[in-house]
Design an enzyme around this catalytic site. Structure first.
Site, PDB file in Angstrom:
ATOM      1  N   GLY A  11       0.824  -1.209   0.000  1.00 21.06           N
ATOM      2  CA  GLY A  11       0.000   0.000   0.000  1.00 21.06           C
ATOM      3  C   GLY A  11       0.850   1.247   0.000  1.00 21.06           C
ATOM      4  O   GLY A  11       0.504   2.249   0.635  1.00 21.06           O
ATOM      5  N   ALA A  12       1.959   1.210  -0.740  1.00 17.72           N
ATOM      6  CA  ALA A  12       2.956   2.288  -0.661  1.00 17.72           C
ATOM      7  C   ALA A  12       2.838   3.302  -1.793  1.00 17.72           C
ATOM      8  O   ALA A  12       3.728   4.119  -1.992  1.00 17.72           O
ATOM      9  CB  ALA A  12       4.365   1.700  -0.621  1.00 17.72           C
ATOM     10  N   VAL A  62      -2.934  -7.566  -2.186  1.00 17.14           N
ATOM     11  CA  VAL A  62      -2.381  -8.260  -1.019  1.00 17.14           C
ATOM     12  C   VAL A  62      -3.267  -9.413  -0.539  1.00 17.14           C
ATOM     13  O   VAL A  62      -2.791 -10.287   0.190  1.00 17.14           O
ATOM     14  CB  VAL A  62      -2.106  -7.294   0.160  1.00 17.14           C
ATOM     15  CG1 VAL A  62      -1.100  -6.224  -0.226  1.00 17.14           C
ATOM     16  CG2 VAL A  62      -3.395  -6.675   0.687  1.00 17.14           C
ATOM     17  N   SER A 140      -4.417   0.128  14.434  1.00 17.92           N
ATOM     18  CA  SER A 140      -5.092   1.438  14.491  1.00 17.92           C
ATOM     19  C   SER A 140      -5.686   1.627  15.878  1.00 17.92           C
ATOM     20  O   SER A 140      -6.016   0.644  16.559  1.00 17.92           O
ATOM     21  CB  SER A 140      -6.227   1.471  13.458  1.00 17.92           C
ATOM     22  OG  SER A 140      -7.079   2.580  13.685  1.00 17.92           O
ATOM     23  N   TYR A 152     -13.431  -3.054  10.357  1.00 18.16           N
ATOM     24  CA  TYR A 152     -12.072  -2.492  10.456  1.00 18.16           C
ATOM     25  C   TYR A 152     -11.495  -2.700  11.862  1.00 18.16           C
ATOM     26  O   TYR A 152     -10.328  -3.067  12.023  1.00 18.16           O
ATOM     27  CB  TYR A 152     -12.159  -1.006  10.104  1.00 18.16           C
ATOM     28  CG  TYR A 152     -10.864  -0.247  10.022  1.00 18.16           C
ATOM     29  CD1 TYR A 152     -10.020  -0.372   8.920  1.00 18.16           C
ATOM     30  CD2 TYR A 152     -10.496   0.647  11.025  1.00 18.16           C
ATOM     31  CE1 TYR A 152      -8.838   0.359   8.834  1.00 18.16           C
ATOM     32  CE2 TYR A 152      -9.322   1.383  10.940  1.00 18.16           C
ATOM     33  CZ  TYR A 152      -8.501   1.236   9.839  1.00 18.16           C
ATOM     34  OH  TYR A 152      -7.337   1.970   9.756  1.00 18.16           O
ATOM     35  N   LYS A 156      -8.166  -4.711  12.738  1.00 14.90           N
ATOM     36  CA  LYS A 156      -7.023  -4.055  13.384  1.00 14.90           C
ATOM     37  C   LYS A 156      -6.709  -4.669  14.752  1.00 14.90           C
ATOM     38  O   LYS A 156      -5.554  -4.697  15.176  1.00 14.90           O
ATOM     39  CB  LYS A 156      -7.280  -2.545  13.498  1.00 14.90           C
ATOM     40  CG  LYS A 156      -7.305  -1.819  12.150  1.00 14.90           C
ATOM     41  CD  LYS A 156      -6.096  -2.132  11.284  1.00 14.90           C
ATOM     42  CE  LYS A 156      -5.832  -1.111  10.205  1.00 14.90           C
ATOM     43  NZ  LYS A 156      -4.729  -1.519   9.290  1.00 14.90           N
TER      44      LYS A 156
HETATM   45  N1  LIG Z   1      -4.891   7.508   8.041  1.00 20.31           N
HETATM   46  C1  LIG Z   1      -5.147   7.175   9.296  1.00 20.31           C
HETATM   47  O1  LIG Z   1      -5.607   8.021  10.093  1.00 20.31           O
HETATM   48  C2  LIG Z   1      -4.877   5.767   9.796  1.00 20.31           C
HETATM   49  C3  LIG Z   1      -5.061   5.531  11.166  1.00 20.31           C
HETATM   50  C4  LIG Z   1      -4.835   4.241  11.657  1.00 20.31           C
HETATM   51  C5  LIG Z   1      -4.401   3.247  10.810  1.00 20.31           C
HETATM   52  N2  LIG Z   1      -4.218   3.499   9.472  1.00 20.31           N
HETATM   53  C6  LIG Z   1      -3.777   2.392   8.641  1.00 20.31           C
HETATM   54  O2  LIG Z   1      -2.581   2.739   7.974  1.00 20.31           O
HETATM   55  C7  LIG Z   1      -2.527   2.096   6.702  1.00 20.31           C
HETATM   56  C8  LIG Z   1      -2.321   3.124   5.607  1.00 20.31           C
HETATM   57  O3  LIG Z   1      -3.395   4.057   5.654  1.00 20.31           O
HETATM   58  P1  LIG Z   1      -3.447   5.402   4.762  1.00 20.31           P
HETATM   59  O4  LIG Z   1      -4.197   6.380   5.561  1.00 20.31           O
HETATM   60  O5  LIG Z   1      -2.108   5.721   4.232  1.00 20.31           O
HETATM   61  O6  LIG Z   1      -4.438   4.887   3.596  1.00 20.31           O
HETATM   62  P2  LIG Z   1      -4.551   5.281   2.048  1.00 20.31           P
HETATM   63  O7  LIG Z   1      -5.948   4.944   1.665  1.00 20.31           O
HETATM   64  O8  LIG Z   1      -4.047   6.667   1.796  1.00 20.31           O
HETATM   65  O9  LIG Z   1      -3.519   4.261   1.354  1.00 20.31           O
HETATM   66  C9  LIG Z   1      -3.747   2.875   1.377  1.00 20.31           C
HETATM   67  C10 LIG Z   1      -3.010   2.250   0.206  1.00 20.31           C
HETATM   68  O10 LIG Z   1      -3.293   0.828   0.233  1.00 20.31           O
HETATM   69  C11 LIG Z   1      -3.532   0.418  -1.100  1.00 20.31           C
HETATM   70  N3  LIG Z   1      -4.348  -0.801  -1.129  1.00 20.31           N
HETATM   71  C12 LIG Z   1      -5.646  -0.931  -0.786  1.00 20.31           C
HETATM   72  N4  LIG Z   1      -6.071  -2.174  -0.988  1.00 20.31           N
HETATM   73  C13 LIG Z   1      -5.010  -2.869  -1.484  1.00 20.31           C
HETATM   74  C14 LIG Z   1      -4.819  -4.205  -1.888  1.00 20.31           C
HETATM   75  N5  LIG Z   1      -5.834  -5.102  -1.852  1.00 20.31           N
HETATM   76  N6  LIG Z   1      -3.606  -4.575  -2.344  1.00 20.31           N
HETATM   77  C15 LIG Z   1      -2.590  -3.683  -2.416  1.00 20.31           C
HETATM   78  N7  LIG Z   1      -2.707  -2.403  -2.026  1.00 20.31           N
HETATM   79  C16 LIG Z   1      -3.907  -1.993  -1.575  1.00 20.31           C
HETATM   80  C17 LIG Z   1      -4.251   1.607  -1.732  1.00 20.31           C
HETATM   81  O11 LIG Z   1      -4.229   1.533  -3.166  1.00 20.31           O
HETATM   82  C18 LIG Z   1      -3.468   2.780  -1.152  1.00 20.31           C
HETATM   83  O12 LIG Z   1      -2.356   3.131  -1.953  1.00 20.31           O
HETATM   84  C19 LIG Z   1      -3.825   1.313   6.571  1.00 20.31           C
HETATM   85  O13 LIG Z   1      -3.620  -0.034   6.981  1.00 20.31           O
HETATM   86  C20 LIG Z   1      -4.739   2.025   7.544  1.00 20.31           C
HETATM   87  O14 LIG Z   1      -5.781   1.189   7.972  1.00 20.31           O
HETATM   88  C21 LIG Z   1      -4.454   4.750   8.961  1.00 20.31           C
END
Ligand SMILES: NC(=O)c1ccc[n+]([C@@H]2O[C@H](COP(=O)([O-])OP(=O)(O)OC[C@H]3O[C@@H](n4cnc5c(N)ncnc54)[C@H](O)[C@@H]3O)[C@@H](O)[C@H]2O)c1
Length: 251
Positions: A11-12, A62, A140, A152, A156
């Site tokens: 997810g990078a 993934v 999270s 979710y 998590k």
């Molecule tokens: N943003 C927040 O406040 C927050 C808080 C707690 C946890 N998180 C966790 O951190 C992680 C990243 O979050 P973010 O805010 O950067 O999200 P985001 O939506 O900006 O990015 C997530 C990325 O994951 C990719 N992705 C989604 N499904 C996929 C799959 N099946 N295979 C491959 N790639 C896939 C997307 O294309 C995207 O590039 C996540 O696991 C999220 O649950 C985020």
């Protein structure tokens, strides 16, 4: 350069994953930038290359075993054996329980939990062979419960048990496994939440910051910094932990 460690960040293409990929590259690792669509990884790969780092964009869902296996094989062939894995890919399908569909449930559990399972399973052999490894899973604060996120929160919280179990199983092979549990981080994911709630994103950030002890919302770099520490050689005695990175206490 033969000593250079290789990391996979899922997810990078954007958000926390992109910041983590850039940070690990700056730390000196070669980084596989994995996302569901390979073309979406180009900006992160270019940012790493422009900063003098080494990166490879890889497309993989993934939650798909065959795609995960192919991705890990490609990384091993083109960058070297991956010994750092950051299970970061994530999606939201928020709904109150009475409205939550099977698809809402399965998609979220599939990406977060099954995705972490598949990538950890496919990379552990490289870590065990080298008797060194680092796995960091993205949990999270929602693991503690959050309205509209039964799927979710379950995923998590599940990742926390997964993390502790892998720490026990893989510790004897020099592999540490930890989870980072972010609070409110400014990314497309939280922006999408604002849109769904029909509130202005700036207003949502302001409201969130007022509730956070350090009085600001988080940035992807806050999480990347924490992951950089957990992935470092010096963190070899830190394992099976869940580190809340939320501007204040959470657990
Ligand atoms: N943003 C927040 O406040 C927050 C808080 C707690 C946890 N998180 C966790 O951190 C992680 C990243 O979050 P973010 O805010 O950067 O999200 P985001 O939506 O900006 O990015 C997530 C990325 O994951 C990719 N992705 C989604 N499904 C996929 C799959 N099946 N295979 C491959 N790639 C896939 C997307 O294309 C995207 O590039 C996540 O696991 C999220 O649950 C985020």
């Amino acid at each position: 350069m033969s000593e250079q460690r290789v990391a996979i960040v899922t997810g990078a293409a954007r958000g926390i994953g992109a910041a983590t990929a850039r940070r690990l590259a700056a730390d000196g690792l070669a980084v596989a930038v994995v996302d569901i669509d390979e073309s979406a990884t180009s900006a992160t790969v270019a940012a790493i290359a422009d900063a003098g780092g080494r990166a490879l964009g890889v497309g993989a869902d993934v939650s798909d075993r065959a795609q995960v296996a192919a991705a890990v094989e490609r990384v091993a062939a083109e960058l070297g054996a991956p010994t750092v894995l950051v299970n970061n890919a994530g999606v939201l399908r928020d709904n109150l329980l009475f409205k939550m569909s099977d698809a809402d449930w399965d998609t979220v559990l599939g990406v977060h939990l099954r995705g972490a399972f598949l990538f950890s399973q496919a990379t552990q052999q490289h870590m065990v062979e080298q008797q060194w490894g680092r796995i960091v899973n993205l949990s999270s604060i929602s693991a503690l419960g959050n309205r509209g996120q039964a799927n979710y929160a379950a995923a998590k919280a599940g990742l926390q048990g997964f993390t502790k179990t892998l720490a026990i199983e893989l510790g004897p092979f020099g592999v540490t496994v930890n989870a980072v549990a972010p609070g409110f981080i400014v990314t497309d994911m939280t922006a999408a939440t604002a849109t769904r709630m029909k509130v202005d994103f700036e207003a949502l950030q302001k409201h969130a910051a007022a509730e956070i002890p350090v009085r600001r919302v988080g940035r992807p770099e806050d999480i990347a910094h924490t992951i950089s520490f957990l992935a470092s050689a010096g963190a070899s005695f830190v394992s099976g932990q869940v580190l809340y990175v939320a501007g204040g206490p959470k657990d």
